[in-house]
Design an enzyme around this catalytic site. Structure first.
Site, PDB file in Angstrom:
ATOM      1  N   HIS A 172       0.783  -1.363  -0.142  1.00 56.24           N
ATOM      2  CA  HIS A 172       0.007  -0.067   0.029  1.00 56.24           C
ATOM      3  C   HIS A 172       0.814   1.159   0.021  1.00 56.24           C
ATOM      4  O   HIS A 172       0.515   2.181  -0.919  1.00 56.24           O
ATOM      5  CB  HIS A 172      -0.976  -0.123   1.384  1.00 56.24           C
ATOM      6  N   GLU A 228       2.283   1.822  -3.450  1.00 57.09           N
ATOM      7  CA  GLU A 228       0.990   2.333  -4.010  1.00 57.09           C
ATOM      8  C   GLU A 228       1.034   4.061  -4.038  1.00 57.09           C
ATOM      9  O   GLU A 228       0.997   4.652  -4.924  1.00 57.09           O
ATOM     10  CB  GLU A 228      -0.305   1.868  -3.663  1.00 57.09           C
ATOM     11  N   HIS A 229       1.033   4.407  -2.683  1.00 62.15           N
ATOM     12  CA  HIS A 229       1.016   5.930  -2.664  1.00 62.15           C
ATOM     13  C   HIS A 229       2.351   6.519  -3.294  1.00 62.15           C
ATOM     14  O   HIS A 229       2.038   7.423  -3.945  1.00 62.15           O
ATOM     15  CB  HIS A 229       1.136   6.154  -1.075  1.00 62.15           C
ATOM     16  N   GLU A 278      -4.385   8.182   6.966  1.00 62.37           N
ATOM     17  CA  GLU A 278      -5.164   7.175   6.415  1.00 62.37           C
ATOM     18  C   GLU A 278      -5.619   6.036   7.450  1.00 62.37           C
ATOM     19  O   GLU A 278      -6.824   5.629   7.646  1.00 62.37           O
ATOM     20  CB  GLU A 278      -4.604   6.733   5.263  1.00 62.37           C
TER      21      GLU A 278
END
Lengths: 424, 434
Positions: A69, A72-73, A144
């Protein structure tokens, strides 16, 4: 240009398939009359893949939770600026998601498809990581994570996975924890990138009103990276037993929230997976959908409300059935659900109900073909599960009652677990 | 390649007893729909009752008196869907019924539209009743469900903080009432009162019906002829939404909850009506300030300062409100507030680059074109245009956005006034738990 064309007259859809020389697969579905074009570039790599062999060296490494993840950012950041801004300059909306076993970058646009598509293919091939920009991202991802910690629906689901699974990394939070991401650095991110972002482990899917030649020639022009060889993922063995029967947590909610689940220990792939997924979804709707006796019993007793939902999540490396929603008495509700599940393993499903629900779910599938995003997603998911998009329609045609009842017998008797979020 | 040239339009095909019927042209979808909207004034007295009515309709009707019969029928119709609920648009409350099914060509050419319409009309016209009104046992359950639903607003902290910000900001105005009304309102209902509200809805609320998809003329005529035939009487007058309010001082609300992340909402009055010429400039203004990943808020709050995962602004066009929203650490609240207000100031001063302007216009154009790829969104668009008495279609709206100049944006920026700052604050119990 060499590409395959596969049509399904009953669905009124045609899929174009292209094998790029790097090993990258590309799929395109033409949707005449639509304004929107969606393109996705995905890798078969998600939050579960935290142990793997580094290609070339053969060294097995374990990376911090949440790194897929995090990567991904970070891919959105490029040497010459942020991709989010670049896409929005063209008026398109870029995004990405990381699931248990996929990381997918995508955009949808209505104009300038070619420019947008070139940008997508380019940035996913070119990570630009610095110590400084990796540190900066930790602040954003921490927020997040904090947001999800307040999301009761999310928490109740991950607590269920923790109940069901003993070893499987599916139980890990997709974004990791604030502690685990603090250990992430540039070098680890490059290790993961070089291992999983390789043509043979990736796929491109496009849906919209354009020409197949346009899509495939842009792929030819833009795909520069070389294949690093087969990815070797390592998953621990998952016992048939469940980890724990019950888990509860307190959060600021108005009434208890529950998720009840059963693990399916039979893991299959390809068309078998699509067939099993279809059968289990029909069975779940039969036993607990709005037309079922169970739903009506629970609803009329005031034990569930409109928020009640159920699903069969059938995947190559983890599968489970789950029921959830708000309830004044989750334990009583689950007791009743489990009785119905047990009964069903003995009585099976009746022919007329099976046919009716099959028809209804096929209708939902046809409905999903109105959306460019869902077409692109379904193709990607099918490909990563070694199946084809049209296998979904084929399963609705071929599935029979005996097979479905057999699968029900295999799964519905398995031990269940219950996760509850209670109000403070 | 350019998009298709077929214009998406909604053509009025009939009007009868305060019901307006429209047909949306589009043949690319694999589904057909009928959307029915009833419009009432948003008021404390009626909001919860209006929200309860669709819940009662969904419980069944004379021919399909329980979930088992009703849902079995929908499954037989190839997974057809009939959904219903209440929403507010400005100071109007809308009760919507949405029917959709796959097109006949994917269903062995069964005439699904007629069958689905019969079911929808049965639900609308023949609800389950006894001598006092709605059937008592069902009424009690659905009122309890409505109350549970209203209470469960706190579960979603982002929406909850937005709802609370609007409640505080519009205190004393109808717009303070949430979509499904209030718990106090629901407690005052009984089977008879609710039944009376239902009867008024059926006979007196202005209604709009939209058909879309592959439906033949005969089926549409049949629907129009049968729809609430003989049930309509004098049609209710619907008030327009009040937009203007003068602000004497900024209202500040801090509420504590046991949460990890604080939610900051800043409510502004734009003082612009959706039917005015300035409306187009306002939409562009909002896009530049906080409408996309290119916006000032996203860039400064998230990308530059890493304070938040989301930072955006949303318009409530019917009421002329704009809300800035973000999820942040409690300790960053003042800093985030300062950065957000600084962006609003930048807009007032006209510090808007050509890039900002172009990107925002393009993203609005993409938005308008994308709506035309969703049958439900097309209908919602034309219905909203009707409510605000705006004649623009997708193409003319895009043209009007494109003709907005930076000066026009700066002009509307001067009217944007801060009204309320709402902060949902972590109460401290969860500090340092991670």
């Amino acid at each position: 240009m060499n590409y395959n064309t596969i049509s399904n007259a009953k669905l009124g859809e045609t899929i174009y398939e292209y094998n790029h020389k790097s090993g990258l697969k590309v799929f395109f579905v033409r949707k005449a009359g639509y304004n929107k074009k969606t393109a996705m570039f995905g890798t078969n790599y998600g939050s579960m893949d935290n142990v793997f062999k580094v290609p070339g060296s053969g060294e097995e490494i374990r990376v911090p939770d949440g790194i897929a993840h995090f990567l991904e950012h970070k891919l959105f950041e490029q040497k010459d600026g942020n991709m989010l801004e670049k896409f929005s300059k063209l008026g398109s909306s870029p995004n990405a998601y990381t699931s248990f076993n996929q990381t997918v970058y995508y955009f949808s646009c209505t104009d300038l498809f070619e420019e947008n598509f070139r940008m997508l293919l380019d940035y996913v091939q070119n990570p630009w990581l610095t110590d400084e920009n990796v540190e900066k991202e930790k602040g954003i991802i921490s927020q997040e994570i904090r947001m999800y910690q307040d999301n009761a629906g999310w928490c109740v689901f991950f607590n269920l996975l923790d109940c069901l699974y003993i070893n499987s990394p599916v139980k890990l939070e997709i974004a990791g924890t604030i502690e685990s991401i603090s250990k992430i650095n540039k070098e680890l991110l490059y290790h993961c990138y070089n291992t999983f972002y390789t043509p043979s482990n990736m796929v491109v899917t496009v849906a919209g009103d354009c020409e197949p030649e346009t899509v495939f020639s842009i792929v030819d022009e833009m795909i520069k990276f070389k294949d690093n060889g087969m990815v070797e993922k390592k998953y621990p063995d998952e016992p048939k037993e469940i980890n724990k029967e019950y888990m509860e947590q307190m959060l600021a909610v108005s009434m208890p929230l529950f998720n009840m689940g059963i693990k399916d220990n039979v893991l299959v792939t390809g068309y078998d997976l699509i067939k099993r997924r279809t059968a289990l979804n029909i069975a779940v709707q039969f036993v607990s959908g709005r037309s079922s006796q169970l739903f009506n019993d629970l609803y009329s007793q005031g034990l569930i409300n409109e928020s009640f939902n159920s699903e069969a999540s059938v995947n190559a490396n983890y599968s489970y059935l789950a029921w959830g929603g708000q309830s004044v008495d989750p334990k009583k509700t689950c007791g009743i659900i489990s009785k119905y599940l047990k009964n069903m393993t003995q009585e099976g499903m009746q022919k007329d109900a099976f046919e009716r629900i099959r028809k209804s779910q096929k209708g939902s599938f046809i409905r999903s073909l109105n959306s460019m995003d869902s077409i692109a997603r379904l193709i990607m998911d099918s490909y990563f599960n070694n199946a084809s998009f049209f296998d979904i329609a084929r399963a609705y045609e071929e599935l029979d009652l005996d097979y479905t009842n057999q699968v029900v017998k295999e799964v519905f008797n398995n031990p269940w677990a219950l996760s509850v979020i209670n109000p403070q | 390649m350019e998009s298709s040239d077929i214009k998406t339009s909604a053509v009025k095909i009939a009007e009868r007893d305060g019901v307006n019927f429209y047909r949306v042209s589009s043949d690319k979808f694999k589904t057909s729909r009928a959307d029915v909207y009833f419009v009432d004034n948003l008021s404390q007295e009626r909001a919860s009752g209006n929200a309860l009515v669709p819940l009662m309709m969904k419980r069944g009707c004379e021919s399909y008196p329980d979930f088992i019969e009703l849902e079995t029928r929908l499954e037989e119709l190839y997974g057809a869907d009939i959904n219903a609920g209440a929403v507010k648009k400005g100071e109007n409350q809308i009760i919507g019924f949405h029917m959709s099914h796959i097109s006949d060509r994917y269903a062995n050419n069964e005439r699904l539209f007629d069958s689905c319409s019969d079911l929808l009309m049965c639900m609308l016209e023949k609800p389950l009743i006894d001598d006092s009104g709605f059937k008592k046992s069902l009424f009690r359950q659905e009122r309890d469900n409505l109350i549970a639903f209203i209470r469960s607003r706190i579960n979603d902290k982002i929406n909850f903080s937005l709802t609370r910000c609007i409640e505080e900001m519009c205190e004393g105005e109808p717009y303070a009432i949430p979509d499904d009304g209030t718990e106090e309102g629901a407690l005052l209902l009984d089977p008879k009162i609710s039944m009376d509200i239902y009867k008024e809805m059926i006979s007196t609320y202005p209604a709009y019906v939209y058909f879309s998809g592959d439906i033949d003329d005969k089926s549409i005529k049949r629907f129009i002829d049968n729809f609430l035939s003989g049930r309509r009487s004098s049609i209710k007058r619907i008030d327009s939404t009040n937009i203007k309010k003068s602000i004497t001082s900024v209202k500040k609300i801090n509420e504590k909850m046991d949460v990890n992340q604080g939610k900051l909402c800043m409510g502004f009055r734009t003082n612009i009506e959706p039917s005015s010429q300035d409306y187009y400039s306002l939409v562009v203004y909002n896009a530049i300030l906080g409408g996309s990943t290119h916006s000032k808020l996203f860039r400064n709050v998230r990308e530059k300062e890493s304070l938040a995962y989301y930072a955006q602004s949303v318009l409530e066009k019917y009421k002329g409100l704009m809300i800035i929203m973000s999820g942040i650490e409690a300790t960053d609240c003042i800093k985030a507030e300062d950065i957000m207000l600084a962006q609003v100031e930048e807009m007032k001063k006209g510090n808007i680059s050509k890039d900002d302007m172009e990107a925002s216009l393009k993203s609005l154009e993409t938005g308008m074109k994308s709506i035309q790829d969703s049958q439900g969104a097309i209908v919602d668009f034309f219905f909203s245009q009707n409510l605000t008495q705006n004649d623009d279609d997708f193409d003319s709206l895009i043209q009007k956005f494109k003709s907005v100049k930076i000066d026009d944006v700066v002009k509307v920026a001067q009217n944007v006034e801060l009204d309320t700052i709402y902060f949902l604050e972590p109460d401290g119990n969860k500090e340092g738990q991670i």
